[in-house]
Design an enzyme around this catalytic site. Structure first.
Site, PDB file in Angstrom:
ATOM      1  N   TYR A 212       0.835  -1.216   0.000  1.00  0.00           N
ATOM      2  CA  TYR A 212       0.000   0.000   0.000  1.00  0.00           C
ATOM      3  C   TYR A 212       0.867   1.263   0.000  1.00  0.00           C
ATOM      4  CZ  TYR A 212      -3.832   3.038   1.707  1.00  0.00           C
ATOM      5  OH  TYR A 212      -4.779   4.036   1.863  1.00  0.00           O
TER       6      TYR A 212
ATOM      7  N   LYS B  89       0.826   4.032  -2.844  1.00  0.00           N
ATOM      8  CA  LYS B  89       0.446   5.423  -2.547  1.00  0.00           C
ATOM      9  C   LYS B  89       1.619   6.378  -2.786  1.00  0.00           C
ATOM     10  CE  LYS B  89      -3.902   5.112  -1.352  1.00  0.00           C
ATOM     11  NZ  LYS B  89      -4.927   5.446  -2.371  1.00  0.00           N
TER      12      LYS B  89
HETATM   13  N1  LIG Z   1     -10.293   5.904   4.947  1.00  0.00           N
HETATM   14  C1  LIG Z   1      -9.143   6.511   5.191  1.00  0.00           C
HETATM   15  O1  LIG Z   1      -8.892   7.051   6.264  1.00  0.00           O
HETATM   16  C2  LIG Z   1      -8.094   6.575   4.123  1.00  0.00           C
HETATM   17  C3  LIG Z   1      -6.831   7.059   4.459  1.00  0.00           C
HETATM   18  C4  LIG Z   1      -5.874   7.188   3.476  1.00  0.00           C
HETATM   19  C5  LIG Z   1      -6.208   6.857   2.173  1.00  0.00           C
HETATM   20  N2  LIG Z   1      -7.424   6.375   1.875  1.00  0.00           N
HETATM   21  C6  LIG Z   1      -7.738   6.058   0.480  1.00  0.00           C
HETATM   22  O2  LIG Z   1      -9.002   6.572   0.137  1.00  0.00           O
HETATM   23  C7  LIG Z   1      -9.572   5.784  -0.916  1.00  0.00           C
HETATM   24  C8  LIG Z   1     -10.978   5.364  -0.533  1.00  0.00           C
HETATM   25  O3  LIG Z   1     -10.884   4.553   0.641  1.00  0.00           O
HETATM   26  P1  LIG Z   1     -12.134   4.241   1.577  1.00  0.00           P
HETATM   27  O4  LIG Z   1     -11.646   4.363   2.951  1.00  0.00           O
HETATM   28  O5  LIG Z   1     -13.345   4.985   1.130  1.00  0.00           O
HETATM   29  O6  LIG Z   1     -12.281   2.662   1.269  1.00  0.00           O
HETATM   30  P2  LIG Z   1     -13.567   1.742   0.987  1.00  0.00           P
HETATM   31  O7  LIG Z   1     -13.062   0.354   1.052  1.00  0.00           O
HETATM   32  O8  LIG Z   1     -14.713   2.140   1.833  1.00  0.00           O
HETATM   33  O9  LIG Z   1     -13.943   2.100  -0.546  1.00  0.00           O
HETATM   34  C9  LIG Z   1     -13.107   1.728  -1.606  1.00  0.00           C
HETATM   35  C10 LIG Z   1     -13.958   1.538  -2.841  1.00  0.00           C
HETATM   36  O10 LIG Z   1     -13.094   1.197  -3.940  1.00  0.00           O
HETATM   37  C11 LIG Z   1     -13.702   0.133  -4.661  1.00  0.00           C
HETATM   38  N3  LIG Z   1     -12.684  -0.629  -5.376  1.00  0.00           N
HETATM   39  C12 LIG Z   1     -11.723  -1.410  -4.831  1.00  0.00           C
HETATM   40  N4  LIG Z   1     -11.004  -1.995  -5.803  1.00  0.00           N
HETATM   41  C13 LIG Z   1     -11.518  -1.566  -6.982  1.00  0.00           C
HETATM   42  C14 LIG Z   1     -11.208  -1.819  -8.345  1.00  0.00           C
HETATM   43  N5  LIG Z   1     -10.205  -2.649  -8.686  1.00  0.00           N
HETATM   44  N6  LIG Z   1     -11.935  -1.205  -9.297  1.00  0.00           N
HETATM   45  C15 LIG Z   1     -12.960  -0.388  -8.968  1.00  0.00           C
HETATM   46  N7  LIG Z   1     -13.305  -0.115  -7.703  1.00  0.00           N
HETATM   47  C16 LIG Z   1     -12.589  -0.701  -6.720  1.00  0.00           C
HETATM   48  C17 LIG Z   1     -14.394  -0.694  -3.595  1.00  0.00           C
HETATM   49  O11 LIG Z   1     -15.370  -1.560  -4.158  1.00  0.00           O
HETATM   50  C18 LIG Z   1     -14.966   0.396  -2.696  1.00  0.00           C
HETATM   51  O12 LIG Z   1     -16.240   0.801  -3.130  1.00  0.00           O
HETATM   52  C19 LIG Z   1      -8.589   4.621  -1.119  1.00  0.00           C
HETATM   53  O13 LIG Z   1      -7.736   4.910  -2.197  1.00  0.00           O
HETATM   54  C20 LIG Z   1      -7.805   4.585   0.172  1.00  0.00           C
HETATM   55  O14 LIG Z   1      -6.547   3.996   0.014  1.00  0.00           O
HETATM   56  C21 LIG Z   1      -8.381   6.223   2.815  1.00  0.00           C
END
Ligand SMILES: NC(=O)c1ccc[n+]([C@@H]2O[C@H](COP(=O)([O-])OP(=O)(O)OC[C@H]3O[C@@H](n4cnc5c(N)ncnc54)[C@H](O)[C@@H]3O)[C@@H](O)[C@H]2O)c1
Length: 252
Positions: free
Chosen positions: A161, A165
């Site tokens: 990851y 990132k």
């Molecule tokens: N939640 C946090 O605090 C946090 C922190 C840092 C980064 N992020 C990043 O934010 C983004 C969203 O994360 P989140 O927390 O909402 O996660 P989440 O798991 O709730 O949502 C992720 C979404 O991406 C979709 N997805 C996964 N693989 C896929 C693919 N191959 N093709 C199409 N869709 C796909 C999933 O089905 C899901 O709907 C991610 O990139 C994550 O790494 C989140």
């Protein structure tokens, strides 16, 4: 929404088309909902067809949903063409889809490694390469990528990851330089929000993570959306190649 000012932010994206990956739930759904509320046509891409349908089935004719794996560059290109036929343009692309396959590097399988790289880095590449020609033709555009604190500082159990990132940050800066002359900006946010991805973190680790946030809490997904909308707005036209932390102060 718990951010007191966030509800007062108003953006107008009427007449624009915004493509959001990973928009079936979590941060992506929050981002897509804000752009929809701000008048945009919104194309929501996610590989989870069932969640996509349950989140967006009643959204009306300014939303189109596409069940697609963003790591499949050919399928993504076909969806982008479909979106442009539907609405006439793609003005903003938000590369948000993501997964985790956490474990320390000596236990990480090549499949764990590759899957995470493919979705985050491969997906960001696939969407960006497909939307840039349309934005270039229009003489304007916005790409907003979603990176992470982990991509800058590392985190135990997340070598895949962190590499993905970190790669997104390098990709953001490089493409920002490549497309600046076409009136396109490319930026990233580094979020921190309570989503399913965070719910998967063990309780003791989650408590420690929350305690380390200067603002003392995880955000709601919708609070990430205002920052994305700002970077996508006309007002942010002189900002490119930056990573904006939207993280309650963790990055300080
Ligand atoms: N939640 C946090 O605090 C946090 C922190 C840092 C980064 N992020 C990043 O934010 C983004 C969203 O994360 P989140 O927390 O909402 O996660 P989440 O798991 O709730 O949502 C992720 C979404 O991406 C979709 N997805 C996964 N693989 C896929 C693919 N191959 N093709 C199409 N869709 C796909 C999933 O089905 C899901 O709907 C991610 O990139 C994550 O790494 C989140």
């Amino acid at each position: 929404m718990s951010g007191q000012q966030a509800g007062n932010v108003r953006f107008d994206f009427t007449g624009q088309t915004v493509l959001v990956t990973g928009g079936a739930q979590g941060i992506g759904r929050g981002i897509a909902a804000l752009f929809h509320e701000a008048g945009a046509h919104v194309a929501v891409l996610d590989r989870d067809a069932a969640q996509l349908a349950s989140s967006w089935s009643d959204a009306g004719d300014r939303v189109s949903t596409h069940a697609v794996d963003v790591s499949d560059a050919e399928a993504v290109a076909a969806v982008v063409d479909e979106v442009v036929r539907w609405s006439g343009s793609v003005d903003v692309a938000v590369n948000n889809a993501g997964i985790t396959r956490d474990t320390v590097v000596w236990k990480m399988t090549p499949a764990d490694w590759q899957a995470v790289l493919d979705v985050h880095l491969g997906g960001t590449f696939a969407v960006t390469r497909a939307v840039v020609p349309h934005m270039r033709g229009a003489g304007r555009g916005r790409v907003v990528n979603v990176t992470s604190y982990t991509g800058m500082h590392g985190n135990v159990g997340q070598a895949n990851y962190a590499a993905a990132k970190g790669g997104i940050i390098a990709f953001t800066k490089t493409v920002a330089k490549e497309v600046a002359r076409f009136g396109i900006t490319v930026n990233a946010i580094s979020p921190n929000a309570a989503t399913a991805m965070v719910a998967a973190v063990p309780a003791d680790k989650l408590a420690a993570m929350t305690a380390s946030v200067p603002l003392g809490r995880f955000a709601e997904p919708e609070e990430m959306a205002a920052a994305v909308a700002f970077l996508a707005s006309a007002e942010a036209g002189y900002i490119t190649g930056v990573v904006l932390p939207v993280d309650g102060g963790i990055a300080m």
